[in-house]
Design a protein around this motif. Structure first.
Motif, PDB file in Angstrom:
ATOM      1  N   VAL A 168      41.507   3.995  36.169  1.00  0.00           N
ATOM      2  CA  VAL A 168      42.196   3.672  37.417  1.00  0.00           C
ATOM      3  C   VAL A 168      41.375   2.629  38.154  1.00  0.00           C
ATOM      4  N   GLY A 169      42.037   1.713  38.855  1.00  0.00           N
ATOM      5  CA  GLY A 169      41.342   0.672  39.615  1.00  0.00           C
ATOM      6  C   GLY A 169      40.353   1.243  40.610  1.00  0.00           C
ATOM      7  N   GLU A 219      43.525   2.891  47.194  1.00  0.00           N
ATOM      8  CA  GLU A 219      44.970   2.663  47.072  1.00  0.00           C
ATOM      9  C   GLU A 219      45.422   2.759  45.619  1.00  0.00           C
ATOM     10  N   GLU A 220      44.629   2.184  44.698  1.00  0.00           N
ATOM     11  CA  GLU A 220      44.977   2.255  43.279  1.00  0.00           C
ATOM     12  C   GLU A 220      44.922   3.685  42.774  1.00  0.00           C
TER      13      GLU A 220
END
Length: 295
Positions: free
Chosen positions: A244-245, A249-250
Protein backbone atom coordinates in the motif's frame (compact mmCIF):
# COMPACT_ATOMS: atom_id res chain seq x y z
CA UNK A 1 8.94 -22.34 27.69
CA UNK A 2 9.20 -19.21 25.55
CA UNK A 3 12.25 -16.96 25.51
CA UNK A 4 12.93 -13.30 24.70
CA UNK A 5 14.27 -11.86 21.43
CA UNK A 6 17.80 -11.22 22.82
CA UNK A 7 18.04 -14.92 23.75
CA UNK A 8 17.31 -16.25 20.23
CA UNK A 9 20.92 -16.41 19.04
CA UNK A 10 22.08 -18.21 22.19
CA UNK A 11 19.31 -20.81 21.97
CA UNK A 12 19.93 -21.37 18.26
CA UNK A 13 23.66 -21.82 18.87
CA UNK A 14 23.47 -24.04 21.95
CA UNK A 15 20.17 -25.89 21.63
CA UNK A 16 18.88 -26.02 18.04
CA UNK A 17 16.62 -28.91 19.04
CA UNK A 18 14.52 -26.35 20.90
CA UNK A 19 12.78 -25.50 17.62
CA UNK A 20 11.47 -29.03 17.05
CA UNK A 21 10.54 -29.27 20.73
CA UNK A 22 8.55 -26.04 20.56
CA UNK A 23 6.81 -27.23 17.39
CA UNK A 24 5.88 -30.55 19.00
CA UNK A 25 4.20 -28.95 22.00
CA UNK A 26 2.56 -26.02 20.20
CA UNK A 27 -1.20 -25.83 20.77
CA UNK A 28 -2.97 -25.93 17.40
CA UNK A 29 -6.38 -24.71 16.21
CA UNK A 30 -8.58 -25.29 13.15
CA UNK A 31 -7.69 -23.37 10.01
CA UNK A 32 -11.02 -21.56 10.04
CA UNK A 33 -12.19 -20.70 13.54
CA UNK A 34 -15.56 -19.81 15.03
CA UNK A 35 -15.76 -16.51 13.15
CA UNK A 36 -15.60 -18.29 9.80
CA UNK A 37 -13.06 -15.67 8.66
CA UNK A 38 -9.26 -15.56 8.42
CA UNK A 39 -6.80 -12.75 9.04
CA UNK A 40 -3.21 -13.84 8.44
CA UNK A 41 -0.22 -11.52 8.86
CA UNK A 42 2.37 -12.05 6.10
CA UNK A 43 6.11 -11.84 6.77
CA UNK A 44 7.74 -13.90 4.02
CA UNK A 45 9.08 -10.90 2.09
CA UNK A 46 12.69 -10.83 3.40
CA UNK A 47 13.58 -14.27 2.01
CA UNK A 48 12.96 -12.91 -1.51
CA UNK A 49 15.20 -9.92 -0.85
CA UNK A 50 12.15 -7.64 -0.65
CA UNK A 51 13.05 -5.59 2.41
CA UNK A 52 11.61 -2.20 1.53
CA UNK A 53 8.59 -0.42 2.95
CA UNK A 54 7.72 2.82 1.22
CA UNK A 55 10.90 4.86 0.83
CA UNK A 56 12.75 2.81 3.49
CA UNK A 57 14.66 0.30 1.39
CA UNK A 58 15.84 -1.87 4.30
CA UNK A 59 12.96 -1.43 6.74
CA UNK A 60 12.42 -5.18 7.16
CA UNK A 61 16.13 -5.92 7.59
CA UNK A 62 16.00 -5.25 11.35
CA UNK A 63 14.94 -8.72 12.54
CA UNK A 64 14.38 -7.79 16.18
CA UNK A 65 12.11 -4.92 15.14
CA UNK A 66 10.22 -7.16 12.71
CA UNK A 67 9.73 -9.83 15.38
CA UNK A 68 8.45 -7.23 17.85
CA UNK A 69 5.94 -6.01 15.29
CA UNK A 70 4.84 -9.57 14.51
CA UNK A 71 4.38 -10.40 18.19
CA UNK A 72 2.24 -7.29 18.66
CA UNK A 73 0.13 -8.16 15.61
CA UNK A 74 -0.34 -11.79 16.70
CA UNK A 75 -1.42 -10.68 20.16
CA UNK A 76 -4.36 -8.65 18.86
CA UNK A 77 -7.88 -10.15 19.03
CA UNK A 78 -9.07 -11.40 15.67
CA UNK A 79 -5.64 -12.16 14.20
CA UNK A 80 -5.65 -15.82 13.21
CA UNK A 81 -2.05 -16.48 12.29
CA UNK A 82 1.09 -15.75 10.32
CA UNK A 83 2.73 -16.56 6.98
CA UNK A 84 6.51 -16.81 6.91
CA UNK A 85 9.69 -18.63 6.01
CA UNK A 86 11.51 -21.05 8.30
CA UNK A 87 13.80 -18.49 9.94
CA UNK A 88 10.96 -16.19 10.95
CA UNK A 89 8.47 -18.87 11.97
CA UNK A 90 11.09 -20.64 14.08
CA UNK A 91 11.94 -17.40 15.87
CA UNK A 92 8.24 -16.94 16.60
CA UNK A 93 7.99 -20.55 17.79
CA UNK A 94 10.80 -19.99 20.28
CA UNK A 95 9.18 -16.74 21.42
CA UNK A 96 5.94 -18.59 22.16
CA UNK A 97 3.96 -16.39 19.75
CA UNK A 98 2.36 -19.18 17.71
CA UNK A 99 0.16 -20.85 20.31
CA UNK A 100 -3.40 -21.33 19.01
CA UNK A 101 -2.44 -19.63 15.74
CA UNK A 102 -2.59 -20.72 12.11
CA UNK A 103 0.99 -21.17 10.91
CA UNK A 104 1.49 -20.99 7.14
CA UNK A 105 4.82 -21.92 5.56
CA UNK A 106 6.06 -20.09 2.45
CA UNK A 107 7.34 -22.55 -0.16
CA UNK A 108 8.95 -20.74 -3.11
CA UNK A 109 11.26 -17.81 -2.50
CA UNK A 110 13.80 -18.40 -5.27
CA UNK A 111 12.52 -15.64 -7.58
CA UNK A 112 14.51 -12.89 -5.93
CA UNK A 113 13.14 -9.37 -6.31
CA UNK A 114 14.82 -7.61 -9.22
CA UNK A 115 16.83 -10.65 -10.38
CA UNK A 116 17.07 -11.71 -14.03
CA UNK A 117 15.66 -15.07 -12.90
CA UNK A 118 12.83 -13.55 -10.82
CA UNK A 119 10.08 -15.38 -12.71
CA UNK A 120 11.87 -18.73 -12.51
CA UNK A 121 10.58 -18.88 -8.96
CA UNK A 122 12.17 -22.05 -7.60
CA UNK A 123 10.85 -23.75 -4.46
CA UNK A 124 13.65 -22.89 -2.04
CA UNK A 125 11.58 -22.66 1.15
CA UNK A 126 9.33 -25.11 2.92
CA UNK A 127 8.42 -28.47 1.43
CA UNK A 128 5.09 -30.10 2.24
CA UNK A 129 6.82 -32.71 4.41
CA UNK A 130 8.55 -29.96 6.43
CA UNK A 131 5.26 -28.24 7.17
CA UNK A 132 3.66 -31.54 8.16
CA UNK A 133 6.64 -32.57 10.33
CA UNK A 134 6.52 -29.30 12.27
CA UNK A 135 2.75 -29.60 12.73
CA UNK A 136 2.15 -26.32 10.92
CA UNK A 137 -1.23 -25.70 9.35
CA UNK A 138 -0.95 -24.62 5.72
CA UNK A 139 1.38 -23.78 2.83
CA UNK A 140 1.63 -20.88 0.42
CA UNK A 141 3.03 -20.54 -3.10
CA UNK A 142 3.66 -17.52 -5.33
CA UNK A 143 2.87 -18.29 -8.98
CA UNK A 144 3.68 -15.49 -11.41
CA UNK A 145 3.00 -16.15 -15.09
CA UNK A 146 4.73 -14.14 -17.81
CA UNK A 147 3.75 -15.36 -21.27
CA UNK A 148 7.11 -14.11 -22.58
CA UNK A 149 9.31 -15.77 -19.94
CA UNK A 150 10.04 -19.54 -20.10
CA UNK A 151 10.83 -19.48 -16.37
CA UNK A 152 7.12 -19.22 -15.68
CA UNK A 153 6.63 -22.77 -16.96
CA UNK A 154 9.10 -24.04 -14.36
CA UNK A 155 7.16 -22.23 -11.66
CA UNK A 156 3.83 -23.63 -12.89
CA UNK A 157 5.14 -27.20 -12.90
CA UNK A 158 6.72 -26.84 -9.47
CA UNK A 159 3.51 -25.33 -8.10
CA UNK A 160 1.47 -28.25 -9.44
CA UNK A 161 3.79 -30.73 -7.72
CA UNK A 162 3.61 -28.70 -4.49
CA UNK A 163 -0.21 -28.84 -4.65
CA UNK A 164 0.02 -32.62 -5.03
CA UNK A 165 2.46 -32.96 -2.12
CA UNK A 166 0.32 -30.79 0.16
CA UNK A 167 -2.78 -32.81 -0.72
CA UNK A 168 -0.95 -36.02 0.22
CA UNK A 169 -0.41 -34.53 3.69
CA UNK A 170 -3.93 -33.04 3.77
CA UNK A 171 -2.41 -29.59 4.06
CA UNK A 172 -4.30 -26.57 2.74
CA UNK A 173 -2.17 -24.75 0.16
CA UNK A 174 -2.77 -21.09 -0.67
CA UNK A 175 -1.79 -20.42 -4.29
CA UNK A 176 -1.10 -16.76 -5.11
CA UNK A 177 -1.27 -16.35 -8.92
CA UNK A 178 -0.51 -13.34 -11.10
CA UNK A 179 -0.24 -12.64 -14.78
CA UNK A 180 2.98 -10.62 -14.88
CA UNK A 181 5.19 -8.84 -17.39
CA UNK A 182 8.49 -7.01 -17.45
CA UNK A 183 8.47 -3.24 -17.93
CA UNK A 184 11.90 -1.62 -18.22
CA UNK A 185 13.43 -4.74 -16.70
CA UNK A 186 11.12 -4.87 -13.66
CA UNK A 187 8.34 -7.37 -13.04
CA UNK A 188 4.88 -5.85 -12.78
CA UNK A 189 1.72 -7.77 -11.87
CA UNK A 190 -1.29 -7.09 -14.07
CA UNK A 191 -4.28 -6.37 -11.83
CA UNK A 192 -6.81 -5.87 -14.61
CA UNK A 193 -10.00 -7.90 -14.34
CA UNK A 194 -9.08 -10.00 -17.39
CA UNK A 195 -5.58 -10.81 -16.10
CA UNK A 196 -6.76 -11.76 -12.61
CA UNK A 197 -9.53 -13.90 -14.15
CA UNK A 198 -6.95 -15.78 -16.25
CA UNK A 199 -4.66 -16.26 -13.27
CA UNK A 200 -7.53 -17.78 -11.26
CA UNK A 201 -8.44 -20.19 -14.05
CA UNK A 202 -4.81 -21.33 -14.41
CA UNK A 203 -4.06 -21.66 -10.70
CA UNK A 204 -7.27 -23.50 -9.83
CA UNK A 205 -6.39 -26.28 -12.26
CA UNK A 206 -2.87 -27.01 -11.01
CA UNK A 207 -2.11 -30.43 -9.57
CA UNK A 208 -3.93 -33.74 -9.40
CA UNK A 209 -6.57 -32.48 -6.99
CA UNK A 210 -7.88 -29.10 -5.88
CA UNK A 211 -9.39 -30.46 -2.67
CA UNK A 212 -6.90 -28.60 -0.46
CA UNK A 213 -6.29 -25.57 -2.70
CA UNK A 214 -7.17 -22.02 -1.69
CA UNK A 215 -6.51 -18.92 -3.77
CA UNK A 216 -4.73 -15.82 -2.48
CA UNK A 217 -5.81 -13.00 -4.78
CA UNK A 218 -5.35 -9.26 -5.22
CA UNK A 219 -8.22 -6.83 -5.50
CA UNK A 220 -8.41 -5.78 -9.15
CA UNK A 221 -7.63 -2.27 -10.39
CA UNK A 222 -11.39 -1.75 -10.66
CA UNK A 223 -12.88 -3.15 -7.43
CA UNK A 224 -16.35 -3.23 -8.98
CA UNK A 225 -15.09 -6.04 -11.24
CA UNK A 226 -14.24 -8.38 -8.36
CA UNK A 227 -17.65 -10.05 -8.16
CA UNK A 228 -17.47 -11.18 -11.78
CA UNK A 229 -13.77 -12.11 -11.52
CA UNK A 230 -14.41 -14.40 -8.56
CA UNK A 231 -17.06 -16.29 -10.50
CA UNK A 232 -14.14 -18.01 -12.27
CA UNK A 233 -13.72 -20.62 -9.53
CA UNK A 234 -15.46 -22.19 -6.54
CA UNK A 235 -12.21 -22.41 -4.56
CA UNK A 236 -12.11 -20.45 -1.29
CA UNK A 237 -10.29 -17.13 -1.52
CA UNK A 238 -8.31 -14.87 0.78
CA UNK A 239 -7.48 -11.35 -0.34
CA UNK A 240 -3.88 -10.33 -0.79
CA UNK A 241 -3.16 -7.12 1.07
CA UNK A 242 -0.25 -6.17 -1.17
CA UNK A 243 1.95 -3.12 -0.89
CA UNK A 244 0.00 0.00 0.00
CA UNK A 245 1.24 3.54 -0.72
CA UNK A 246 3.00 5.49 1.97
CA UNK A 247 0.26 7.96 2.82
CA UNK A 248 -2.63 7.69 5.25
CA UNK A 249 -5.02 8.43 2.37
CA UNK A 250 -3.68 5.52 0.30
CA UNK A 251 -4.01 3.21 3.28
CA UNK A 252 -7.61 4.33 3.80
CA UNK A 253 -8.32 3.68 0.11
CA UNK A 254 -6.93 0.16 0.43
CA UNK A 255 -9.15 -0.53 3.44
CA UNK A 256 -12.19 0.63 1.45
CA UNK A 257 -11.35 -1.75 -1.44
CA UNK A 258 -10.82 -4.67 0.94
CA UNK A 259 -14.07 -3.97 2.79
CA UNK A 260 -16.05 -4.16 -0.45
CA UNK A 261 -14.36 -7.34 -1.70
CA UNK A 262 -14.76 -9.08 1.67
CA UNK A 263 -18.53 -9.12 1.11
CA UNK A 264 -18.22 -11.50 -1.85
CA UNK A 265 -19.27 -15.10 -1.17
CA UNK A 266 -16.02 -16.95 -1.97
CA UNK A 267 -13.84 -14.55 0.05
CA UNK A 268 -12.98 -16.03 3.43
CA UNK A 269 -10.53 -13.44 4.74
CA UNK A 270 -7.25 -11.62 4.13
CA UNK A 271 -3.49 -12.15 4.19
CA UNK A 272 -1.85 -8.78 4.80
CA UNK A 273 1.78 -7.94 5.50
CA UNK A 274 3.66 -4.67 5.33
CA UNK A 275 0.63 -2.40 5.48
CA UNK A 276 -0.17 -3.81 8.93
CA UNK A 277 3.36 -4.31 10.23
CA UNK A 278 4.64 -0.94 8.98
CA UNK A 279 1.51 1.23 8.73
CA UNK A 280 1.63 4.62 7.07
CA UNK A 281 0.08 6.27 10.10
CA UNK A 282 -0.50 5.13 13.67
CA UNK A 283 0.65 1.98 15.39
CA UNK A 284 0.71 -1.69 14.49
CA UNK A 285 -2.11 -2.21 16.98
CA UNK A 286 -4.31 0.39 15.29
CA UNK A 287 -3.64 -0.94 11.79
CA UNK A 288 -4.32 -4.54 12.81
CA UNK A 289 -7.48 -3.65 14.72
CA UNK A 290 -8.75 -1.73 11.70
CA UNK A 291 -8.16 -4.75 9.48
CA UNK A 292 -9.92 -7.02 11.97
CA UNK A 293 -12.86 -4.65 11.88
CA UNK A 294 -13.17 -5.13 8.12
CA UNK A 295 -13.92 -8.82 8.69
Amino acid sequence: MSISIPDLVSVRARHPEAIAEAAARRVRRPLVGDSGRLLIVAADHPARGALGVGDRRLAMADRADLLERLCVALSRPGVDGVLGTADILEDLLLLGALENKVVMGSMNRGGLAGAAFELDDRFTGYRAQDIARLRFDAAKTLTRIDYDDPGSLTTLEATARAVDACAEHRLPVFVEPFVSRRVDGRVHNDLSAEAVTKSIAIAAGLGGTSAYTWLKLPVTDEPDDMAQVLETSTLPVVLLGGEVGGSVEEQAGAYARWRKALRLPTVQGMVVGRSLLYPAGGSVETAVDTAVGLL
